[in-house]
Design an enzyme around this catalytic site. Structure first.
Site, PDB file in Angstrom:
ATOM      1  N   ARG A 141      35.107  83.385  41.136  1.00 38.67           N
ATOM      2  CA  ARG A 141      36.151  83.387  42.148  1.00 38.67           C
ATOM      3  C   ARG A 141      37.125  82.236  41.910  1.00 38.67           C
ATOM      4  O   ARG A 141      36.759  81.205  41.346  1.00 38.67           O
ATOM      5  CB  ARG A 141      35.575  83.307  43.559  1.00 38.67           C
TER       6      ARG A 141
ATOM      7  N   GLU B  21      38.639  79.230  53.837  1.00 36.09           N
ATOM      8  CA  GLU B  21      38.929  77.817  53.563  1.00 36.09           C
ATOM      9  C   GLU B  21      40.283  77.663  52.872  1.00 36.09           C
ATOM     10  O   GLU B  21      41.061  76.767  53.191  1.00 36.09           O
ATOM     11  CB  GLU B  21      37.819  77.196  52.717  1.00 36.09           C
TER      12      GLU B  21
ATOM     13  N   ARG C 195      40.788  83.686  48.509  1.00 35.10           N
ATOM     14  CA  ARG C 195      39.624  83.537  47.650  1.00 35.10           C
ATOM     15  C   ARG C 195      39.500  84.877  46.907  1.00 35.10           C
ATOM     16  O   ARG C 195      39.145  85.893  47.499  1.00 35.10           O
ATOM     17  CB  ARG C 195      38.356  83.237  48.456  1.00 35.10           C
TER      18      ARG C 195
ATOM     19  N   CYS D 234      40.349  71.518  49.663  1.00 34.67           N
ATOM     20  CA  CYS D 234      39.295  70.561  49.274  1.00 34.67           C
ATOM     21  C   CYS D 234      39.557  70.086  47.851  1.00 34.67           C
ATOM     22  O   CYS D 234      39.705  70.916  46.937  1.00 34.67           O
ATOM     23  CB  CYS D 234      37.919  71.199  49.367  1.00 34.67           C
TER      24      CYS D 234
ATOM     25  N   THR E  14      37.704  69.122  45.594  1.00 34.68           N
ATOM     26  CA  THR E  14      36.725  69.558  44.602  1.00 34.68           C
ATOM     27  C   THR E  14      37.145  70.851  43.924  1.00 34.68           C
ATOM     28  O   THR E  14      36.631  71.191  42.853  1.00 34.68           O
ATOM     29  CB  THR E  14      35.338  69.762  45.241  1.00 34.68           C
TER      30      THR E  14
ATOM     31  N   ARG F 144      35.146  78.924  40.750  1.00 31.85           N
ATOM     32  CA  ARG F 144      33.698  78.791  40.826  1.00 31.85           C
ATOM     33  C   ARG F 144      33.094  79.960  40.061  1.00 31.85           C
ATOM     34  O   ARG F 144      33.204  81.114  40.471  1.00 31.85           O
ATOM     35  CB  ARG F 144      33.205  78.769  42.271  1.00 31.85           C
TER      36      ARG F 144
ATOM     37  N   ARG G  65      22.535  75.524  43.742  1.00 32.72           N
ATOM     38  CA  ARG G  65      22.568  75.821  45.175  1.00 32.72           C
ATOM     39  C   ARG G  65      21.489  76.849  45.487  1.00 32.72           C
ATOM     40  O   ARG G  65      20.974  77.521  44.600  1.00 32.72           O
ATOM     41  CB  ARG G  65      23.934  76.387  45.590  1.00 32.72           C
TER      42      ARG G  65
ATOM     43  N   GLU H  40      26.158  76.913  49.435  1.00 32.26           N
ATOM     44  CA  GLU H  40      26.109  75.477  49.731  1.00 32.26           C
ATOM     45  C   GLU H  40      25.269  75.199  50.969  1.00 32.26           C
ATOM     46  O   GLU H  40      25.312  75.934  51.948  1.00 32.26           O
ATOM     47  CB  GLU H  40      27.531  74.960  49.926  1.00 32.26           C
TER      48      GLU H  40
END
Length: 344
Positions: A112, A211, A215, A257, A259, A266, A295, A300
């Protein structure tokens, strides 16, 4: 607010890099969307057990609050944010084989990327009207997808129980964000302006206004990583021809974010490793070598069930999408070899 007092056991990167002096330097700064330092650090202050502790409200804030954000980005990604970023989603550049051709270990593969629209605030700062505009733009673009990418958009607002049940069974339905996202302001007006799109084969999925505003997800059972990447590349390419995503030559694709900067990718597999899972030190030695995250099966902050883990790339900035996926594939291959060595 005054400089926040963090507990002595706080280990977040926010705690590490936000000094009283730096707070005083940045506290009066405000982006064009009204985003402030207090907004930036709100989640990390409310949740001192955060690993990072910051959520960014717009593109400008990455420069406005760079004295705090750049050290966080540098430590997390292991690269200097001034080095620049390069993107490569060309499937012909990805030379990887299925790490598990017999289908003994890998249950599914999922790639993703996060995307946000240029000249719109990010989730922590976006207003209700702007979020609804983003949803309308997303729906219009998704309707134009063709072939195996064509599908249906399901808004979360007013969703009927049968659709909700089916999306839950397919593990597609995203829920209201956790306490970290709540504190960052990402749950405002929930579930208005949010929705899910998927194709008929259920191998391509888009979350709208979770988020990040987009996505974009490609997935399928088994370990054919290249096929999953090829589908994702086509989908992103099609959407980019219709929409302008926020991108920086310094930081890559802009996300709420830090990260997720850079590739915003990801690349992950659900994999069964019951024997290696009992030897955490050996497990983490391998994942550390290939810059991978471990994970639980539900993502998460979750635990493994039945020896099944979610393994994904950690590095996103300073590597291309092709490089991130290749590193994940090589790491997964090493994990499988170790599991076999232990008698699997």
């Amino acid at each position: 607010m005054p400089y926040p007092e963090f507990p002595s056991d706080c280990r977040s990167l926010l705690c590490k890099y936000l000094t009283p002096e730096l707070y005083d330097t940045l506290k009066e700064r405000r982006s064009r969307y009204g985003f402030t330092l207090d907004d930036l650090i709100r989640s990390g202050v409310a949740n001192p057990d955060s690993s990072i502790g910051v959520y960014v409200g717009d593109e400008e804030s990455y420069d406005l609050f760079a004295p705090l954000l750049d050290p966080i980005i540098r430590e997390y990604h292991g690269v200097d944010p001034e080095a620049g970023h390069r993107s490569d989603m060309d499937p012909s550049h990805l030379d990887v084989a299925d790490p598990d051709p017999e289908g003994r270990f890998i249950l599914s593969t999922r790639l993703r990327v996060g995307r946000n629209l240029h000249c719109f605030p990010l989730g922590p700062a976006i207003a209700r009207r702007e979020r609804l505009i983003v949803e309308c733009m997303a729906v219009d673009a998704l309707k134009k997808l063709e072939g195996d990418l064509a599908g249906t958009y399901y808004p979360l607002s007013g969703m009927d129980e049968e659709t909700k049940r089916r999306l839950i069974e397919d593990h597609f339905l995203f829920k209201e964000g956790d306490r970290f996202l709540e504190a960052a302001g990402l749950n405002r007006e929930w579930p208005e302006g949010r929705g899910i799109f998927h194709n008929e084969e259920k191998t391509f999925l888009v979350w709208v206004n979770e988020e990040d505003q987009f996505r974009i997800i490609s997935m399928q059972k088994g370990g054919d990583i290249r096929a999953v990447f090829e589908r994702l590349s086509r989908a992103v390419g099609s959407l980019q021809r219709q929409l302008t995503f926020a991108y920086s030559g310094r930081l890559g694709y802009i996300t709420s974010c830090p990260t997720n900067l850079g590739t915003a990718m990801r690349a992950s597999v659900h994999i069964r490793l019951p024997k290696l899972g009992r030897d955490r030190e050996a497990f983490e030695t391998i994942t550390g070598r290939f810059h991978l995250q471990i994970r639980g099966i539900h993502g998460e902050h979750s635990e493994s069930e039945g020896g099944i883990y979610d393994i994904s790339n950690r590095r996103r900035l300073g590597v291309t999408e092709v490089e991130a996926v290749k590193e994940m594939a090589e790491g997964v291959k090493a994990l499988i070899e170790e599991e076999k060595r232990r008698g699997a």
